[in-house]
Design a protein around this motif. Structure first.
Motif, PDB file in Angstrom:
ATOM      1  N   ASN A 188       0.807  -1.204   0.000  1.00 30.88           N
ATOM      2  CA  ASN A 188       0.000   0.000   0.000  1.00 30.88           C
ATOM      3  C   ASN A 188       0.843   1.258   0.000  1.00 30.88           C
ATOM      4  O   ASN A 188       0.421   2.304  -0.466  1.00 30.88           O
ATOM      5  CB  ASN A 188      -0.897   0.015   1.234  1.00 30.88           C
ATOM      6  N   LEU A 192      -0.017   4.381  -2.074  1.00 30.84           N
ATOM      7  CA  LEU A 192      -0.193   5.674  -1.412  1.00 30.84           C
ATOM      8  C   LEU A 192       0.700   6.732  -2.058  1.00 30.84           C
ATOM      9  O   LEU A 192       0.270   7.844  -2.354  1.00 30.84           O
ATOM     10  CB  LEU A 192       0.173   5.510   0.070  1.00 30.84           C
ATOM     11  N   ARG A 193       1.943   6.363  -2.291  1.00 32.61           N
ATOM     12  CA  ARG A 193       2.880   7.339  -2.852  1.00 32.61           C
ATOM     13  C   ARG A 193       2.614   7.633  -4.324  1.00 32.61           C
ATOM     14  O   ARG A 193       2.686   8.781  -4.746  1.00 32.61           O
ATOM     15  CB  ARG A 193       4.328   6.830  -2.714  1.00 32.61           C
ATOM     16  N   ALA A 195      -0.135   6.621  -6.397  1.00 30.10           N
ATOM     17  CA  ALA A 195      -1.469   6.699  -6.989  1.00 30.10           C
ATOM     18  C   ALA A 195      -2.241   7.875  -6.400  1.00 30.10           C
ATOM     19  O   ALA A 195      -3.438   8.001  -6.579  1.00 30.10           O
ATOM     20  CB  ALA A 195      -2.234   5.390  -6.765  1.00 30.10           C
ATOM     21  N   ASN A 196      -1.543   8.699  -5.625  1.00 29.31           N
ATOM     22  CA  ASN A 196      -2.147   9.910  -5.061  1.00 29.31           C
ATOM     23  C   ASN A 196      -1.257  11.083  -5.433  1.00 29.31           C
ATOM     24  O   ASN A 196      -0.038  10.954  -5.436  1.00 29.31           O
ATOM     25  CB  ASN A 196      -2.223   9.810  -3.538  1.00 29.31           C
ATOM     26  N   ALA A 197      -1.876  12.214  -5.729  1.00 33.72           N
ATOM     27  CA  ALA A 197      -1.066  13.352  -6.179  1.00 33.72           C
ATOM     28  C   ALA A 197      -0.510  14.182  -5.027  1.00 33.72           C
ATOM     29  O   ALA A 197       0.511  14.833  -5.161  1.00 33.72           O
ATOM     30  CB  ALA A 197      -1.895  14.245  -7.095  1.00 33.72           C
ATOM     31  N   PHE A 198      -1.175  14.135  -3.876  1.00 33.58           N
ATOM     32  CA  PHE A 198      -0.834  15.138  -2.868  1.00 33.58           C
ATOM     33  C   PHE A 198       0.456  14.865  -2.103  1.00 33.58           C
ATOM     34  O   PHE A 198       1.050  15.769  -1.538  1.00 33.58           O
ATOM     35  CB  PHE A 198      -2.000  15.323  -1.887  1.00 33.58           C
ATOM     36  N   LEU A 199       0.895  13.616  -2.059  1.00 35.77           N
ATOM     37  CA  LEU A 199       2.062  13.319  -1.221  1.00 35.77           C
ATOM     38  C   LEU A 199       3.402  13.579  -1.890  1.00 35.77           C
ATOM     39  O   LEU A 199       4.323  14.118  -1.295  1.00 35.77           O
ATOM     40  CB  LEU A 199       2.028  11.851  -0.795  1.00 35.77           C
ATOM     41  N   GLU A 200       3.489  13.184  -3.157  1.00 41.42           N
ATOM     42  CA  GLU A 200       4.804  13.171  -3.789  1.00 41.42           C
ATOM     43  C   GLU A 200       5.493  14.542  -3.777  1.00 41.42           C
ATOM     44  O   GLU A 200       6.690  14.614  -3.523  1.00 41.42           O
ATOM     45  CB  GLU A 200       4.679  12.588  -5.204  1.00 41.42           C
TER      46      GLU A 200
END
Ligand code: BG6
Length: 487
Positions: A188, A192-193, A195-200
């Motif tokens: 996951n 999480l890293r 497939a989501n735009a906000f973290l990277e």
């Protein structure tokens, strides 16, 4: 999906790992309809069991640990099991090696199946096993080999094993297990890293203060002295599990979700680890060994299969390390690694500690933190600052936004081994360690191990049931930080 028909040959097939992890995982696969009807599990051991004996043993020892809702499915599973007595190290053509011909007879005519050799045995047997399986004519183009950890005990022995196994199998046929990669949260982490735009955009030294990777266990090491005296926490847990978690946390985004692309990026992280050698170990590493406390015996008093030696008193059952990754993304961000036996709780987690806001307009805020929990329950928590309800002065409170897999998804969360065995049967090596990865990890571990060996000092004692020696707290305390649970 149903996997291709396979003969899964498990060397060490009646051992602890097989009985506790592999057979239950295979049963679950069978129960979920993922095993082809022809798939067989052939246990190899020196035990001289018949098929019926082995089935009886599994019926007695495994049945109670798995959900048997349909006795027909359990019988079908038992029917897949076989046992052949094989000993390695004598040569396939010798009389002592005659088990190989019995195995050859059982496998004959099934060359169209995937043939998987799962080596749940000590690493010194990996090379001889592969050579003898080859001499006995058992290695087919559809063969794969699965290697359990530990893969050697230093770089030189790992290279030797890799050479020996590599003389018989191509790299694409070799699956080196690290069961942490089979855990849901670990997979996951990539989702999480990537497939989501906000973290990277904030996943770097501009926004992250440090990372903590912990694998704390309550268990001690009873009965394992023969292995553990030679391993210690560094080789047993850090070289593999903790470094794998570190690579997945720190790696650059791969271009594709593909076995080589992901592993290429992981290797680069290992290669960028700043070496810790010689006198530096004092500053960057901590070793501990548990001593007796209350009802809990100390390491030296644990019942072991071999006597306590001088080596026993030098072995670390706890270690904490400040690692650094020398690249643009992570320069200046410490990655604290910690693992220990006989700690007060069983908990494995990755904690990403963000920096404080650049300019605080409310008093009392604390920096954000992302916690990826692998154990005991798998889940992800983001600690954010919120306003306490009320009409007076604005008061801040950290609140967790949490995702518990158990509560969010109704499907059963499979055990790590189930996922990994499914991947072996499907021929997908993404979650297995490539040769260069294992060797890069040893390249970083060896100098630490050597420096420890060279010092006269012993590991710091910590009472069983506590969070490790004082040095572990100083390792973070020195830079004004603390381990996650201690604040
Ligand atoms: C194994 C180690 O690889 O991992 C053990 O050899 C350790 O010493 C175990 O207890 C921990 O695995 P898990 O899945 O319980 O965290």
């Amino acid at each position: 999906p149903v996997t291709h028909a396979a003969d899964l040959v498990v060397f060490g097939g009646t051992g602890d790992l097989s009985m506790r992890k592999l057979l239950p995982a295979l049963y679950h696969s069978d129960r979920d309809g993922r095993l082809a009807p022809e798939t067989r599990v052939i246990a190899l051991s020196r035990g001289g069991l018949t098929d019926a004996d082995f089935r009886g043993k599994v019926d007695a020892e495994v049945r109670d640990s798995v959900p048997v809702d349909d006795p027909g499915v359990w019988q079908r599973f038992l029917g897949r099991l076989h046992h052949v007595s094989v000993d390695v190290g004598h040569g396939a053509g010798t009389e002592a090696g005659s088990g190989w011909s019995a195995l050859a007879t059982l496998l004959a005519g099934h060359e169209d199946r995937d043939r998987i050799f799962y080596l749940a045995s000590p690493p010194r047997t990996f090379g001889p096993f592969c050579r003898e399986a080859h001499e006995a004519g058992l290695v087919t183009p559809r063969s794969r080999v699965v290697l359990e950890k530990p893969l050697g005990n230093d770089l030189a022995s790992a290279q030797r094993i890799n050479d020996e196994v590599g003389a018989i199998f191509d790299e694409r046929q070799i699956f080196r297990i690290d069961h942490y990669l089979g855990k849901e949260t670990v997979q996951n982490l990539l989702v999480l890293r990537f497939a989501n735009a906000f973290l990277e955009p904030i996943w770097n030294s501009l926004w992250i203060d440090h990372v903590q990777i912990t694998a704390a266990e309550t268990v001690g090491t009873p009965g394992r002295r023969g292995y553990y005296d030679h391993a210690g926490a560094l080789r047993d847990m850090v070289q593999n599990h903790l470094l794998q978690l570190l690579t997945l946390t720190a790696m650059e985004p791969p271009a594709r979700n593909d076995r080589e692309a992901i592993r290429d990026e992981k290797v680069k992280v290992l290669q960028a680890l700043r070496p810790i050698a010689g006198g530096e170990v004092e500053r960057f590493t901590v070793r501990g060994q548990y001593t007796g406390a209350g009802d809990l015996p100390g390491y030296l008093d644990e019942p072991g299969s071999t006597p306590t030696t001088e080596m026993s008193s030098r072995v670390e059952t706890f270690t904490a390390i400040r690692a650094e990754i020398r690249n643009w993304r992570w320069a200046g961000v410490p990655f604290y690694l910690r693992t220990g036996k006989r700690m007060p709780y069983r908990r494995s987690e990755i904690v990403v500690q963000f920096k404080d806001v650049p300019h605080a307009i409310f008093p009392g805020g604390t920096p954000n933190r992302l916690v990826l929990r692998l154990q005991p329950e798998e889940g992800i928590e983001l600690h954010i600052m919120a306003k306490e309800p009320g009409a007076g002065e604005v008061a801040l409170q950290p609140v967790p936004m949490s995702l518990s897999f158990g509560e969010t998804f109704t499907a059963r969360v499979p055990e790590a081994y189930e996922r990994l065995l499914t991947d072996v049967l499907a021929g997908n090596p993404t979650l297995f360690m490539r040769r260069d990865e294992v060797e890069a990890a040893w390249r970083w571990i060896d100098p630490i191990q050597d420096a420890w060996k060279a010092t006269a000092g012993l590991p710091e004692p910590y009472p069983a049931g506590t969070t490790g020696p004082a040095g572990a707290h100083e390792l973070l305390g020195r830079s004004g930080r603390a381990w996650h649970e201690e604040e």
